[in-house]
Motif scaffolding. Structure first.
Motif, PDB file in Angstrom:
ATOM      1  N   ALA A  98       9.254 -83.945 -57.008  1.00 49.24           N
ATOM      2  CA  ALA A  98       9.903 -85.005 -57.772  1.00 49.24           C
ATOM      3  C   ALA A  98      10.148 -84.620 -59.226  1.00 49.24           C
ATOM      4  O   ALA A  98      10.554 -85.462 -60.023  1.00 49.24           O
ATOM      5  N   ALA A  99       9.943 -83.353 -59.574  1.00 44.06           N
ATOM      6  CA  ALA A  99      10.174 -82.903 -60.944  1.00 44.06           C
ATOM      7  C   ALA A  99      11.656 -83.048 -61.289  1.00 44.06           C
ATOM      8  O   ALA A  99      12.521 -82.852 -60.438  1.00 44.06           O
ATOM      9  N   PRO A 100      11.948 -83.382 -62.552  1.00 43.68           N
ATOM     10  CA  PRO A 100      13.354 -83.376 -62.967  1.00 43.68           C
ATOM     11  C   PRO A 100      13.982 -82.007 -62.688  1.00 43.68           C
ATOM     12  O   PRO A 100      13.311 -80.969 -62.798  1.00 43.68           O
ATOM     13  N   SER A 101      15.241 -82.002 -62.318  1.00 43.95           N
ATOM     14  CA  SER A 101      15.918 -80.766 -61.919  1.00 43.95           C
ATOM     15  C   SER A 101      15.787 -79.648 -62.948  1.00 43.95           C
ATOM     16  O   SER A 101      15.519 -78.498 -62.591  1.00 43.95           O
ATOM     17  N   LEU A 102      15.974 -79.974 -64.221  1.00 41.58           N
ATOM     18  CA  LEU A 102      15.902 -78.928 -65.244  1.00 41.58           C
ATOM     19  C   LEU A 102      14.484 -78.386 -65.400  1.00 41.58           C
ATOM     20  O   LEU A 102      14.302 -77.188 -65.633  1.00 41.58           O
ATOM     21  N   ASP A 103      13.488 -79.243 -65.243  1.00 46.34           N
ATOM     22  CA  ASP A 103      12.096 -78.788 -65.295  1.00 46.34           C
ATOM     23  C   ASP A 103      11.778 -77.893 -64.101  1.00 46.34           C
ATOM     24  O   ASP A 103      11.098 -76.873 -64.239  1.00 46.34           O
ATOM     25  N   ASP A 115      16.072 -84.726 -54.982  1.00 41.22           N
ATOM     26  CA  ASP A 115      17.416 -85.286 -54.799  1.00 41.22           C
ATOM     27  C   ASP A 115      18.398 -84.205 -54.337  1.00 41.22           C
ATOM     28  O   ASP A 115      19.217 -84.430 -53.449  1.00 41.22           O
ATOM     29  N   LEU A 116      18.311 -83.038 -54.957  1.00 43.31           N
ATOM     30  CA  LEU A 116      19.185 -81.931 -54.584  1.00 43.31           C
ATOM     31  C   LEU A 116      18.938 -81.514 -53.141  1.00 43.31           C
ATOM     32  O   LEU A 116      19.880 -81.327 -52.363  1.00 43.31           O
ATOM     33  N   TYR A 117      17.677 -81.377 -52.758  1.00 45.61           N
ATOM     34  CA  TYR A 117      17.336 -80.974 -51.391  1.00 45.61           C
ATOM     35  C   TYR A 117      17.813 -81.996 -50.370  1.00 45.61           C
ATOM     36  O   TYR A 117      18.219 -81.642 -49.273  1.00 45.61           O
ATOM     37  N   GLU A 118      17.756 -83.268 -50.728  1.00 40.28           N
ATOM     38  CA  GLU A 118      18.220 -84.311 -49.814  1.00 40.28           C
ATOM     39  C   GLU A 118      19.734 -84.273 -49.658  1.00 40.28           C
ATOM     40  O   GLU A 118      20.257 -84.527 -48.577  1.00 40.28           O
ATOM     41  N   ALA A 119      20.443 -83.931 -50.732  1.00 42.41           N
ATOM     42  CA  ALA A 119      21.904 -83.855 -50.670  1.00 42.41           C
ATOM     43  C   ALA A 119      22.380 -82.623 -49.909  1.00 42.41           C
ATOM     44  O   ALA A 119      23.423 -82.666 -49.244  1.00 42.41           O
ATOM     45  N   TYR A 120      21.637 -81.532 -50.016  1.00 44.77           N
ATOM     46  CA  TYR A 120      22.006 -80.266 -49.389  1.00 44.77           C
ATOM     47  C   TYR A 120      20.872 -79.773 -48.498  1.00 44.77           C
ATOM     48  O   TYR A 120      19.979 -79.059 -48.963  1.00 44.77           O
ATOM     49  N   PRO A 121      20.887 -80.104 -47.230  1.00 44.83           N
ATOM     50  CA  PRO A 121      19.814 -79.643 -46.339  1.00 44.83           C
ATOM     51  C   PRO A 121      19.671 -78.128 -46.291  1.00 44.83           C
ATOM     52  O   PRO A 121      18.590 -77.619 -46.041  1.00 44.83           O
ATOM     53  N   THR A 122      20.745 -77.376 -46.559  1.00 39.73           N
ATOM     54  CA  THR A 122      20.667 -75.912 -46.564  1.00 39.73           C
ATOM     55  C   THR A 122      19.894 -75.383 -47.768  1.00 39.73           C
ATOM     56  O   THR A 122      19.446 -74.234 -47.752  1.00 39.73           O
ATOM     57  N   ALA A 123      19.736 -76.192 -48.788  1.00 43.42           N
ATOM     58  CA  ALA A 123      19.055 -75.742 -50.005  1.00 43.42           C
ATOM     59  C   ALA A 123      17.604 -75.362 -49.732  1.00 43.42           C
ATOM     60  O   ALA A 123      17.093 -74.391 -50.296  1.00 43.42           O
ATOM     61  N   ARG A 124      16.939 -76.100 -48.886  1.00 40.82           N
ATOM     62  CA  ARG A 124      15.526 -75.848 -48.591  1.00 40.82           C
ATOM     63  C   ARG A 124      15.308 -74.399 -48.157  1.00 40.82           C
ATOM     64  O   ARG A 124      14.460 -73.705 -48.695  1.00 40.82           O
ATOM     65  N   SER A 125      16.083 -73.921 -47.211  1.00 36.09           N
ATOM     66  CA  SER A 125      15.888 -72.546 -46.738  1.00 36.09           C
ATOM     67  C   SER A 125      16.497 -71.530 -47.702  1.00 36.09           C
ATOM     68  O   SER A 125      15.959 -70.439 -47.872  1.00 36.09           O
ATOM     69  N   ASP A 126      17.610 -71.866 -48.344  1.00 33.74           N
ATOM     70  CA  ASP A 126      18.227 -70.927 -49.283  1.00 33.74           C
ATOM     71  C   ASP A 126      17.365 -70.692 -50.518  1.00 33.74           C
ATOM     72  O   ASP A 126      17.276 -69.569 -51.008  1.00 33.74           O
ATOM     73  N   ILE A 127      16.745 -71.729 -51.005  1.00 31.44           N
ATOM     74  CA  ILE A 127      15.911 -71.613 -52.211  1.00 31.44           C
ATOM     75  C   ILE A 127      14.526 -71.096 -51.847  1.00 31.44           C
ATOM     76  O   ILE A 127      13.962 -70.274 -52.557  1.00 31.44           O
ATOM     77  N   ALA A 174      14.782 -67.579 -56.257  1.00 26.23           N
ATOM     78  CA  ALA A 174      14.775 -69.015 -55.971  1.00 26.23           C
ATOM     79  C   ALA A 174      15.453 -69.784 -57.104  1.00 26.23           C
ATOM     80  O   ALA A 174      16.201 -70.734 -56.859  1.00 26.23           O
ATOM     81  N   ALA A 175      15.206 -69.372 -58.340  1.00 25.58           N
ATOM     82  CA  ALA A 175      15.813 -70.041 -59.491  1.00 25.58           C
ATOM     83  C   ALA A 175      17.328 -69.875 -59.480  1.00 25.58           C
ATOM     84  O   ALA A 175      18.068 -70.832 -59.729  1.00 25.58           O
ATOM     85  N   LEU A 176      17.809 -68.668 -59.178  1.00 30.19           N
ATOM     86  CA  LEU A 176      19.253 -68.442 -59.085  1.00 30.19           C
ATOM     87  C   LEU A 176      19.856 -69.314 -57.984  1.00 30.19           C
ATOM     88  O   LEU A 176      20.915 -69.926 -58.172  1.00 30.19           O
ATOM     89  N   SER A 177      19.175 -69.380 -56.866  1.00 30.80           N
ATOM     90  CA  SER A 177      19.652 -70.186 -55.742  1.00 30.80           C
ATOM     91  C   SER A 177      19.692 -71.669 -56.117  1.00 30.80           C
ATOM     92  O   SER A 177      20.672 -72.368 -55.831  1.00 30.80           O
ATOM     93  N   PHE A 178      18.635 -72.158 -56.760  1.00 29.38           N
ATOM     94  CA  PHE A 178      18.583 -73.558 -57.164  1.00 29.38           C
ATOM     95  C   PHE A 178      19.717 -73.870 -58.144  1.00 29.38           C
ATOM     96  O   PHE A 178      20.402 -74.893 -58.018  1.00 29.38           O
ATOM     97  N   CYS A 179      19.942 -72.983 -59.089  1.00 25.01           N
ATOM     98  CA  CYS A 179      20.994 -73.200 -60.084  1.00 25.01           C
ATOM     99  C   CYS A 179      22.365 -73.229 -59.422  1.00 25.01           C
ATOM    100  O   CYS A 179      23.223 -74.032 -59.795  1.00 25.01           O
ATOM    101  N   ALA A 180      22.595 -72.379 -58.428  1.00 23.07           N
ATOM    102  CA  ALA A 180      23.875 -72.371 -57.715  1.00 23.07           C
ATOM    103  C   ALA A 180      24.136 -73.720 -57.044  1.00 23.07           C
ATOM    104  O   ALA A 180      25.277 -74.183 -56.982  1.00 23.07           O
TER     105      ALA A 180
END
Length: 180
Positions: free
Chosen positions: A29-34, A11-23, A47-53
């Motif tokens: 399909a894992a829950p975000s916190l998992d 869901d996060l990646y779909e909302a933010y296309p830049t996330a794929r390359s940044d992370i 990658a974890a810091l980037s995902f959390c941002a």
């Protein structure tokens, strides 16, 4: 169960296309916190810091970034004004505070982590010039990108062991903020 903006990493990646390359890690399909916990527990701390941002709302992401930099031993006197301006925007997310943080960032060294926290606050709204005459709203991902750059710059200092330890502490803080 915390109420997150993104139920899954996908869901996060779909909302933010830049996330794929940044992370730099494929979403699933894992829950975000998992997903964040899995990145944090392995060798994918960047990658974890980037995902959390990206996971945190803009105001919380800037607050997290400021708190992380306050824990970092690499701060100097010139960083204080940028951090203070960013924290002022977190406390009162008004246009004047956002502009102050952005103005400080634009006049600062882009190699400084605190410059990027100020950019994070400054890019949390407002508009950006396309060509000097036309403006468009600031992209929604701009704050996340600036927070991740700040933490990557700050986290690059020191030995591998020290870097991993501080980054894990930052991720624990980010996780706490995400579930509040």
């Amino acid at each position: 169960m915390p109420r997150l903006r993104f139920a899954t990493a996908q869901d996060l990646y779909e909302a933010y296309p830049t996330a794929r390359s940044d992370i730099g890690v494929a979403a699933n399909a894992a829950p975000s916190l998992d997903f964040l916990a899995a990145l944090s527990s392995g060798d994918a701390l960047k990658a974890a810091l980037s995902f959390c941002a990206y996971l945190l709302p803009r105001r919380e992401a800037v607050a997290w970034g400021c708190q992380c930099l306050r824990q970092w031993s690499g701060l100097n006197a010139s960083d204080e004004a940028r951090l203070a301006a960013s924290e002022a925007w977190v406390r009162e997310p008004e246009e004047r505070n956002r502009r102050r943080a952005l103005d400080l960032a634009e006049r600062s060294d882009i190699k400084d982590a605190s410059t990027w926290i100020a950019f994070a606050a400054g890019r949390a709204g407002g508009q950006i010039s396309i060509d000097g005459e036309h403006f468009t709203p600031m992209p929604q991902y701009a704050t996340a990108q600036a927070v991740r750059i700040a933490l990557i710059l700050a986290g690059a200092a020191g030995s591998f062991e020290a870097r991993a330890e501080i980054q894990r502490r930052w991720l624990e803080l980010g996780l706490r903020i995400a579930v509040e």
